[in-house]
Enzyme design. Sequence first.
Site: not given
Length: 270
Positions: A151, A164
């Site tokens: 990410s 996350y």
Amino acid sequence: MDLFDIRNKIAVITGGTGTLGFSLLEYLLKKGVKIALLSRSYEKAHGLIKPFINDDLPIKIYQVDVFSQTELKSTATKIIEKFKRVDFLINAVGGNIDGATIPLGKSIFDLNEKAFDKVVELNLKGTILPTLVFAEQMTKQKSGSVVNFSSLSVSRVMTRVVGYSAAKAAMENFTRSMAVEMALSFGDQVRINAIAPGVFLANQNRSLLVNADGSYTERGKLIIDNTPMKRFGLPHELHGAVHFLCCEASKFVTGIVLPIDGGINIFSGV
């Protein structure tokens, strides 16, 4: 020899029922790849591929908990029995969890511990275990490529999604470590890489980025303002990068994390 040819290759996909994972699944089918789709929910997976089902559809669903190495090993045995080999493993499983996001008006000290553990399990363990199981099979057949999903939030701090981001950062480190271990022990047989998507509109994040009338939310506008291409990514814009990392054209590439982000990772904001 066409180094980009992936016809009749066998791909195992986790997270294939998500927006990005399913888009990639459709692409690979069109390219002639045979697919073993791993999903916790057989019903959800079957519902998604139902429009494509015919007698010759080269895809099979395996209901499995990717957090269980025992279940994964059993499933790998079944996949080998049917397809004889595994050429690609695409770990698209992952995502954020509401409880692991710092609530509006709160600080990092309000982060929910249990939700943090859950998001780490999803994004880290959910990648590590399938990689260990299927990469081992790849060593037996002396070839294979693993592509993980990282990410933008690893390299560029994004507010509120600390759980996350931490999980994906650890997963990136695992990707590099695994790549080194595989190369030292097995030469160029098995490669481990990752892609790092920027901000793509998906079912999971749409309400955070876009209002009902199609305008950007405050968070969505901040992202667009800091993205040189001035838009969100589209699911099909991941296809070429994954194709490259899977095929023979990237035979000397391992341990990289390839950003696909419209330039946000390199932009200072000035």
